[in-house]
Scaffold this motif. Sequence first.
Motif, PDB file in Angstrom:
ATOM      1  N   LEU A 217       9.119  11.395   3.312  1.00 49.38           N
ATOM      2  CA  LEU A 217       7.974  11.018   2.491  1.00 49.38           C
ATOM      3  C   LEU A 217       8.425  10.336   1.197  1.00 49.38           C
ATOM      4  N   LEU A 218       9.411  10.928   0.533  1.00 46.77           N
ATOM      5  CA  LEU A 218       9.901  10.346  -0.713  1.00 46.77           C
ATOM      6  C   LEU A 218      10.539   8.976  -0.461  1.00 46.77           C
ATOM      7  N   ASP A 219      11.294   8.858   0.623  1.00 45.08           N
ATOM      8  CA  ASP A 219      11.877   7.558   0.972  1.00 45.08           C
ATOM      9  C   ASP A 219      10.782   6.517   1.185  1.00 45.08           C
ATOM     10  N   ALA A 220       9.720   6.884   1.893  1.00 45.00           N
ATOM     11  CA  ALA A 220       8.623   5.945   2.162  1.00 45.00           C
ATOM     12  C   ALA A 220       7.949   5.503   0.863  1.00 45.00           C
ATOM     13  N   ILE A 221       7.746   6.439  -0.050  1.00 42.44           N
ATOM     14  CA  ILE A 221       7.119   6.104  -1.331  1.00 42.44           C
ATOM     15  C   ILE A 221       7.982   5.122  -2.118  1.00 42.44           C
ATOM     16  N   LEU A 222       9.269   5.412  -2.240  1.00 37.48           N
ATOM     17  CA  LEU A 222      10.153   4.545  -3.025  1.00 37.48           C
ATOM     18  C   LEU A 222      10.347   3.197  -2.349  1.00 37.48           C
ATOM     19  N   ASN A 223      10.411   3.179  -1.033  1.00 36.40           N
ATOM     20  CA  ASN A 223      10.527   1.918  -0.310  1.00 36.40           C
ATOM     21  C   ASN A 223       9.279   1.059  -0.534  1.00 36.40           C
ATOM     22  N   ASP A 224       8.105   1.662  -0.424  1.00 33.99           N
ATOM     23  CA  ASP A 224       6.862   0.909  -0.624  1.00 33.99           C
ATOM     24  C   ASP A 224       6.759   0.362  -2.036  1.00 33.99           C
ATOM     25  N   LEU A 225       7.123   1.162  -3.039  1.00 38.04           N
ATOM     26  CA  LEU A 225       7.052   0.686  -4.423  1.00 38.04           C
ATOM     27  C   LEU A 225       8.030  -0.459  -4.676  1.00 38.04           C
ATOM     28  N   SER A 226       9.226  -0.354  -4.120  1.00 38.71           N
ATOM     29  CA  SER A 226      10.230  -1.415  -4.300  1.00 38.71           C
ATOM     30  C   SER A 226       9.797  -2.691  -3.599  1.00 38.71           C
ATOM     31  N   ALA A 227       9.379  -2.571  -2.342  1.00 36.63           N
ATOM     32  CA  ALA A 227       8.981  -3.746  -1.558  1.00 36.63           C
ATOM     33  C   ALA A 227       7.732  -4.409  -2.136  1.00 36.63           C
ATOM     34  N   ALA A 228       6.761  -3.600  -2.571  1.00 39.48           N
ATOM     35  CA  ALA A 228       5.550  -4.167  -3.169  1.00 39.48           C
ATOM     36  C   ALA A 228       5.884  -4.952  -4.429  1.00 39.48           C
ATOM     37  N   ASN A 229       6.782  -4.431  -5.226  1.00 33.91           N
ATOM     38  CA  ASN A 229       7.184  -5.109  -6.451  1.00 33.91           C
ATOM     39  C   ASN A 229       7.779  -6.477  -6.126  1.00 33.91           C
ATOM     40  N   VAL A 230       8.721  -6.496  -5.212  1.00 33.54           N
ATOM     41  CA  VAL A 230       9.381  -7.751  -4.851  1.00 33.54           C
ATOM     42  C   VAL A 230       8.370  -8.750  -4.287  1.00 33.54           C
ATOM     43  N   GLU A 231       7.464  -8.280  -3.454  1.00 36.44           N
ATOM     44  CA  GLU A 231       6.459  -9.167  -2.855  1.00 36.44           C
ATOM     45  C   GLU A 231       5.542  -9.777  -3.915  1.00 36.44           C
ATOM     46  N   VAL A 232       5.050  -8.947  -4.834  1.00 38.16           N
ATOM     47  CA  VAL A 232       4.166  -9.452  -5.891  1.00 38.16           C
ATOM     48  C   VAL A 232       4.924 -10.407  -6.807  1.00 38.16           C
ATOM     49  N   PHE A 233       6.125 -10.040  -7.218  1.00 38.11           N
ATOM     50  CA  PHE A 233       6.881 -10.906  -8.121  1.00 38.11           C
ATOM     51  C   PHE A 233       7.177 -12.247  -7.465  1.00 38.11           C
ATOM     52  N   ASP A 234       7.542 -12.210  -6.198  1.00 39.21           N
ATOM     53  CA  ASP A 234       7.833 -13.445  -5.472  1.00 39.21           C
ATOM     54  C   ASP A 234       6.600 -14.350  -5.420  1.00 39.21           C
ATOM     55  N   ARG A 235       5.433 -13.748  -5.236  1.00 39.86           N
ATOM     56  CA  ARG A 235       4.201 -14.537  -5.170  1.00 39.86           C
ATOM     57  C   ARG A 235       3.941 -15.289  -6.477  1.00 39.86           C
ATOM     58  N   TYR A 236       4.224 -14.664  -7.608  1.00 37.25           N
ATOM     59  CA  TYR A 236       3.870 -15.246  -8.906  1.00 37.25           C
ATOM     60  C   TYR A 236       5.026 -15.908  -9.647  1.00 37.25           C
ATOM     61  N   LEU A 237       6.222 -15.890  -9.100  1.00 42.13           N
ATOM     62  CA  LEU A 237       7.382 -16.465  -9.785  1.00 42.13           C
ATOM     63  C   LEU A 237       7.173 -17.936 -10.135  1.00 42.13           C
ATOM     64  N   THR A 238       6.640 -18.725  -9.220  1.00 45.72           N
ATOM     65  CA  THR A 238       6.424 -20.148  -9.525  1.00 45.72           C
ATOM     66  C   THR A 238       5.448 -20.321 -10.690  1.00 45.72           C
ATOM     67  N   GLY A 239       4.508 -19.394 -10.815  1.00 48.07           N
ATOM     68  CA  GLY A 239       3.566 -19.442 -11.933  1.00 48.07           C
ATOM     69  C   GLY A 239       4.241 -19.166 -13.265  1.00 48.07           C
ATOM     70  N   LEU A 240       5.177 -18.220 -13.272  1.00 44.78           N
ATOM     71  CA  LEU A 240       5.925 -17.941 -14.500  1.00 44.78           C
ATOM     72  C   LEU A 240       6.688 -19.179 -14.950  1.00 44.78           C
ATOM     73  N   VAL A 241       7.310 -19.830 -13.988  1.00 42.86           N
ATOM     74  CA  VAL A 241       8.071 -21.044 -14.297  1.00 42.86           C
ATOM     75  C   VAL A 241       7.133 -22.139 -14.803  1.00 42.86           C
ATOM     76  N   ALA A 242       6.042 -22.354 -14.093  1.00 40.13           N
ATOM     77  CA  ALA A 242       5.103 -23.426 -14.456  1.00 40.13           C
ATOM     78  C   ALA A 242       4.541 -23.237 -15.857  1.00 40.13           C
ATOM     79  N   VAL A 243       4.132 -22.034 -16.190  1.00 43.42           N
ATOM     80  CA  VAL A 243       3.559 -21.784 -17.514  1.00 43.42           C
ATOM     81  C   VAL A 243       4.622 -21.913 -18.596  1.00 43.42           C
ATOM     82  N   SER A 244       5.840 -21.478 -18.321  1.00 41.00           N
ATOM     83  CA  SER A 244       6.891 -21.629 -19.334  1.00 41.00           C
ATOM     84  C   SER A 244       7.186 -23.095 -19.606  1.00 41.00           C
ATOM     85  N   LEU A 245       6.889 -23.962 -18.614  1.00 41.52           N
ATOM     86  CA  LEU A 245       7.128 -25.401 -18.775  1.00 41.52           C
ATOM     87  C   LEU A 245       5.901 -26.163 -19.275  1.00 41.52           C
TER      88      LEU A 245
END
Length: 173
Positions: free
Chosen positions: A127-155
């Motif tokens: 259970l603990l492994d599943a929780i930590l895996n989901d939190l890590s994977a969700a973070n990477v997925e969300v960040f990946d989705r918005y990374l181009t936006g961070l770059v675009a706004v900084s420019l």
Amino acid sequence: MSPDPVAEDVRHGPVQRAAARVYEKGGWPVTALEDGTGFTMEVEGTDGSWSALAITDDDADRFVFYSLSPVDPAPERWPAMAELLHRINHGLVAATFEFDHDTGEARLRTGIELITLPRQVIEDDDLLDAILNDLSAANVEVFDRYLTGLVAVSLGADPAEVVAAIEADPEDD
């Protein structure tokens, strides 16, 4: 079978051990922090790479995963970056973008406070492994989705237009 170097570095409790198992099983390229409080890693997304940090606090039964923006916007772009992150946060469920108004640092946080949960949850490896895996994977997925936006706004791009474009792209869902 030779011992795993990441697992050998684990000197703390169940949260640290669970993170080590998750990253080993998932093939995450992590480096254990010398003080045994977590892991660092480089993440490769669809449009770029960034650093991430997993903090395992067994004293407080807490896990936090951060994706750290590789973008270093000029101070005059900080208000636009803060607006971008605020607009993105409005629709997020399991993650939150943070912005340091003193340094311009942007990062994405996912985490959980386990201290109020029954002890059986923390002691249940699967259970603990599943929780930590989901939190890590969700973070990477969300960040990946918005990374181009961070770059675009900084420019110089407009935050409202950037979020509208990203969230209208059906391939990002």
